[in-house]
Motif scaffolding. Structure first.
Motif, mmCIF file in Angstrom:
data_model
loop_
_atom_site.group_PDB
_atom_site.id
_atom_site.type_symbol
_atom_site.label_atom_id
_atom_site.label_comp_id
_atom_site.label_asym_id
_atom_site.label_seq_id
_atom_site.Cartn_x
_atom_site.Cartn_y
_atom_site.Cartn_z
ATOM 1 N N VAL A 40 -1.721 -51.577 22.446
ATOM 2 C CA VAL A 40 -3.005 -52.205 22.128
ATOM 3 C C VAL A 40 -3.116 -52.434 20.625
ATOM 4 O O VAL A 40 -2.534 -51.712 19.826
ATOM 5 C CB VAL A 40 -4.217 -51.354 22.583
ATOM 6 N N SER A 41 -3.867 -53.462 20.263
ATOM 7 C CA SER A 41 -4.122 -53.752 18.854
ATOM 8 C C SER A 41 -5.248 -52.864 18.361
ATOM 9 O O SER A 41 -6.197 -52.599 19.080
ATOM 10 C CB SER A 41 -4.575 -55.199 18.693
ATOM 11 N N VAL A 42 -5.128 -52.454 17.113
ATOM 12 C CA VAL A 42 -6.197 -51.676 16.491
ATOM 13 C C VAL A 42 -7.203 -52.669 15.905
ATOM 14 O O VAL A 42 -6.850 -53.426 14.997
ATOM 15 C CB VAL A 42 -5.631 -50.771 15.378
ATOM 16 N N PRO A 43 -8.430 -52.702 16.447
ATOM 17 C CA PRO A 43 -9.397 -53.670 15.931
ATOM 18 C C PRO A 43 -9.761 -53.313 14.483
ATOM 19 O O PRO A 43 -9.938 -52.148 14.168
ATOM 20 C CB PRO A 43 -10.616 -53.497 16.847
ATOM 21 N N ASP A 44 -9.817 -54.297 13.603
ATOM 22 C CA ASP A 44 -10.156 -54.051 12.195
ATOM 23 C C ASP A 44 -10.776 -55.314 11.618
ATOM 24 O O ASP A 44 -10.080 -56.336 11.478
ATOM 25 C CB ASP A 44 -8.882 -53.666 11.427
ATOM 26 N N VAL A 45 -12.060 -55.259 11.303
ATOM 27 C CA VAL A 45 -12.742 -56.469 10.787
ATOM 28 C C VAL A 45 -12.140 -56.919 9.466
ATOM 29 O O VAL A 45 -12.168 -58.105 9.131
ATOM 30 C CB VAL A 45 -14.270 -56.274 10.586
ATOM 31 N N ARG A 46 -11.564 -55.975 8.713
ATOM 32 C CA ARG A 46 -10.968 -56.355 7.429
ATOM 33 C C ARG A 46 -9.795 -57.315 7.646
ATOM 34 O O ARG A 46 -9.609 -58.266 6.893
ATOM 35 C CB ARG A 46 -10.494 -55.102 6.678
ATOM 36 N N LEU A 47 -9.048 -57.054 8.712
ATOM 37 C CA LEU A 47 -7.923 -57.945 9.018
ATOM 38 C C LEU A 47 -8.444 -59.339 9.392
ATOM 39 O O LEU A 47 -7.860 -60.359 9.006
ATOM 40 C CB LEU A 47 -7.092 -57.356 10.160
ATOM 41 N N ASP A 48 -9.559 -59.368 10.108
ATOM 42 C CA ASP A 48 -10.154 -60.656 10.494
ATOM 43 C C ASP A 48 -10.594 -61.426 9.249
ATOM 44 O O ASP A 48 -10.359 -62.625 9.127
ATOM 45 C CB ASP A 48 -11.353 -60.435 11.429
ATOM 46 N N ASP A 253 -25.747 -51.712 27.327
ATOM 47 C CA ASP A 253 -26.665 -51.447 28.444
ATOM 48 C C ASP A 253 -26.580 -50.011 28.940
ATOM 49 O O ASP A 253 -27.585 -49.419 29.316
ATOM 50 C CB ASP A 253 -26.355 -52.377 29.635
ATOM 51 N N ILE A 254 -25.377 -49.456 28.965
ATOM 52 C CA ILE A 254 -25.267 -48.086 29.489
ATOM 53 C C ILE A 254 -25.381 -47.045 28.376
ATOM 54 O O ILE A 254 -25.222 -45.848 28.616
ATOM 55 C CB ILE A 254 -23.969 -47.864 30.313
ATOM 56 N N GLY A 255 -25.629 -47.507 27.144
ATOM 57 C CA GLY A 255 -25.917 -46.558 26.066
ATOM 58 C C GLY A 255 -24.714 -46.127 25.256
ATOM 59 O O GLY A 255 -24.722 -45.068 24.633
ATOM 60 N N LEU A 256 -23.662 -46.952 25.251
ATOM 61 C CA LEU A 256 -22.497 -46.643 24.422
ATOM 62 C C LEU A 256 -22.389 -47.680 23.300
ATOM 63 O O LEU A 256 -22.254 -48.868 23.574
ATOM 64 C CB LEU A 256 -21.216 -46.659 25.262
ATOM 65 N N PRO A 257 -22.456 -47.243 22.037
ATOM 66 C CA PRO A 257 -22.407 -48.205 20.935
ATOM 67 C C PRO A 257 -21.023 -48.832 20.747
ATOM 68 O O PRO A 257 -20.899 -49.927 20.226
ATOM 69 C CB PRO A 257 -22.817 -47.383 19.718
ATOM 70 N N GLN A 258 -19.988 -48.119 21.153
ATOM 71 C CA GLN A 258 -18.615 -48.603 20.915
ATOM 72 C C GLN A 258 -17.768 -48.391 22.158
ATOM 73 O O GLN A 258 -18.062 -47.500 22.963
ATOM 74 C CB GLN A 258 -17.973 -47.791 19.790
ATOM 75 N N SER A 259 -16.675 -49.147 22.257
ATOM 76 C CA SER A 259 -15.782 -48.985 23.406
ATOM 77 C C SER A 259 -14.995 -47.681 23.278
ATOM 78 O O SER A 259 -14.892 -47.101 22.191
ATOM 79 C CB SER A 259 -14.799 -50.158 23.475
ATOM 80 N N GLY A 260 -14.435 -47.236 24.391
ATOM 81 C CA GLY A 260 -13.610 -46.034 24.391
ATOM 82 C C GLY A 260 -12.460 -46.160 23.400
ATOM 83 O O GLY A 260 -12.130 -45.210 22.694
ATOM 84 N N LEU A 261 -11.859 -47.348 23.336
ATOM 85 C CA LEU A 261 -10.738 -47.555 22.420
ATOM 86 C C LEU A 261 -11.197 -47.418 20.963
ATOM 87 O O LEU A 261 -10.533 -46.747 20.165
ATOM 88 C CB LEU A 261 -10.094 -48.933 22.653
ATOM 89 N N ASP A 262 -12.326 -48.036 20.619
ATOM 90 C CA ASP A 262 -12.844 -47.911 19.246
ATOM 91 C C ASP A 262 -13.095 -46.452 18.885
ATOM 92 O O ASP A 262 -12.749 -46.000 17.791
ATOM 93 C CB ASP A 262 -14.148 -48.705 19.079
ATOM 94 N N ARG A 263 -13.711 -45.741 19.816
ATOM 95 C CA ARG A 263 -13.994 -44.322 19.553
ATOM 96 C C ARG A 263 -12.701 -43.527 19.455
ATOM 97 O O ARG A 263 -12.553 -42.647 18.603
ATOM 98 C CB ARG A 263 -14.885 -43.743 20.670
ATOM 99 N N PHE A 264 -11.745 -43.854 20.313
ATOM 100 C CA PHE A 264 -10.465 -43.153 20.286
ATOM 101 C C PHE A 264 -9.761 -43.370 18.941
ATOM 102 O O PHE A 264 -9.232 -42.443 18.333
ATOM 103 C CB PHE A 264 -9.557 -43.626 21.430
ATOM 104 N N ILE A 265 -9.765 -44.598 18.475
ATOM 105 C CA ILE A 265 -9.079 -44.911 17.220
ATOM 106 C C ILE A 265 -9.740 -44.187 16.046
ATOM 107 O O ILE A 265 -9.060 -43.570 15.224
ATOM 108 C CB ILE A 265 -9.047 -46.437 16.984
ATOM 109 N N ARG A 266 -11.071 -44.239 16.011
ATOM 110 C CA ARG A 266 -11.783 -43.568 14.911
ATOM 111 C C ARG A 266 -11.431 -42.078 14.911
ATOM 112 O O ARG A 266 -11.048 -41.505 13.892
ATOM 113 C CB ARG A 266 -13.292 -43.788 15.092
ATOM 114 N N THR A 267 -11.527 -41.446 16.072
ATOM 115 C CA THR A 267 -11.285 -40.000 16.159
ATOM 116 C C THR A 267 -9.822 -39.668 15.868
ATOM 117 O O THR A 267 -9.526 -38.721 15.158
ATOM 118 C CB THR A 267 -11.663 -39.476 17.563
#
Ligand SMILES: Nc1nc2c(ncn2[C@@H]2O[C@H](COP(=O)(O)OP(=O)(O)OP(=O)(O)O)[C@@H](O)[C@H]2O)c(=O)[nH]1
Ligand SMILES: [Mg+2]
Length: 358
Positions: A40-48, A253-267
């Motif tokens: 998977v790609s690591v999302p990074d707004v800086r790269l964008d 809608d279900i109360g999660l600000p970020q996706s599991g992948l985003d949270r996984f990468i940060r942690t």
């Protein structure tokens, strides 16, 4: 970075794997005996932003490779042996622990108990490592009786330290090791030497921004070094199948600000002490993942070994300075572009141009 997913049978490994990887996997590669592997790609707004600035022919994000082991149906020693052999090469382990209640999915032990399950698998890993360490020490001990060899004596002493830790039920990662010692141990593939991130697999009904389930889990384990993140396996694996915009609004809608992948990468970046630097140009704008604080030549070596061998200097501008200047040329005029030598420690967000000669 290679992340191996471990966990007791039916804890939700495959479900978590799907939650973490479905969004933008360039294709599942079923690695036969190895397990299911996805990159998977690591999302990074800086790269964008850099891509918008340079209009390169190619945009290359940093990647993480996840491995979901093929262990379904295996029990006991066979199960642990398979995990150990499949995870030898992983840089880090994501330990999936079942914490969801679902009468439709009976727990193999009859009752859900996340702390018990977490300890049970880690004990198995410690025992497996102890087996490897004892076997190697025994051989070395015999060899050392026949001849003196400083190299082997060093290895023997290191293995003794590992053995003491393991016998006291402490993982090898709890030892303070030099870089050379870590390198020496790498060949043994000891699972307790790898960084471990606990993924507490919860049910959708347990979503709560205060994360009480995580707090309760931590409290019972009394281990301040433990990184624990909640993941709502079932619902998140379904969301991961949706197109990105739909997925985002569903998550909210279900109360999660970020996706599991985003949270996984940060942690995991914080657990593993990782950061990113960038290279830019007309051909390619690219993000690279490195351990925080490594010297410029080693960072260059991640791009290509020639760049490390022939390293002369790095031209460095921080991403923030590049963006506020508007272009590299303006950044240079403003004195934001620096020339750095071999001892420079690369910072998160550095944009690097490596000068080298081989
Ligand atoms: N309700 C609920 N069910 C889940 C969740 N995560 C996994 N399950 C269910 O639990 C069962 C086991 O999940 P898997 O992902 O196959 O577990 P696994 O660890 O890969 O299992 P093995 O590979 O056989 O060891 C499946 O029926 C899943 O649908 C969850 O968060 N909530
Ligand atoms: Mg599975």
């Amino acid at each position: 970075m290679h992340v191996g997913i471990i966990g007791l049978p039916a804890s939700g490994k495959t479900t978590v794997f799907q939650a973490l990887t479905s969004t933008d996997s360039p294709g599942a590669r079923s690695g036969g005996h190895k397990g299911d592997t996805r990159i998977v790609s690591v999302p990074d707004v800086r790269l964008d932003t850099l891509t918008t600035m340079y209009h390169p022919r190619k945009r290359t994000p940093a990647t993480i490779e996840f491995v979901d082991p093929f262990v379904a149906g295996q029990q006991g020693t066979r199960f642990v042996e398979s995990l150990v052999s499949l995870m030898r090469d992983a840089d880090a382990l994501a330990h999936v622990v079942r914490a969801f209640e679902d009468p439709a999915v009976p727990h193999p032990s009859g009752r859900v108990d996340a702390v018990r399950d977490f300890r049970a698998l880690n004990t198995e890993l410690l025992l497996a490592d102890l087996g490897v360490v004892e076997k190697r020490s025994e051989r070395l001990g015999k060899d050392l009786k026949k001849m003196r060899n400083a190299e082997l004596e060093g290895e023997y002493a290191l293995l003794q330290r590992c053995q003491e830790a393991l016998e006291a039920e402490r993982p090898v990662r709890s030892l303070t090791l030099t870089e050379a010692e870590q390198k020496r141990l790498r060949g043994f593939g000891l699972l307790s030497s790898k960084a471990q991130l606990v993924v507490l697999n919860l049910d959708e009904a347990q979503i709560d921004p205060a994360e009480p389930a995580v707090a309760a889990f931590r409290e019972q384990l009394h281990d301040p070094g433990l990184e624990v993140m909640p993941l709502y396996g079932k619902i998140e694996s379904e969301i991961a199948q949706l197109p990105p915009e739909e997925a985002q609004s569903f998550l909210e809608d279900i109360g999660l600000p970020q996706s599991g992948l985003d949270r996984f990468i940060r942690t995991s970046y914080s657990l593993l002490g990782l950061c990113s630097f960038f290279t830019t140009g007309e051909d390619e704008v690219r993000a690279w993942t490195i351990p925080r604080g490594i010297a410029a030549p080693q960072a260059a070596g991640i791009i290509h070994s020639d760049l490390e061998r022939g390293f002369i200097r790095a031209e460095v501008i921080h991403y923030d300075d590049l963006i506020s200047s508007g272009s590299l040329a303006k950044g240079r005029e403003a004195g934001k572009l620096r020339i750095e030598g071999k001892s420079y420690r690369v910072q998160d967000g550095d944009v690097l141009l490596i000068r080298f000669n081989v």
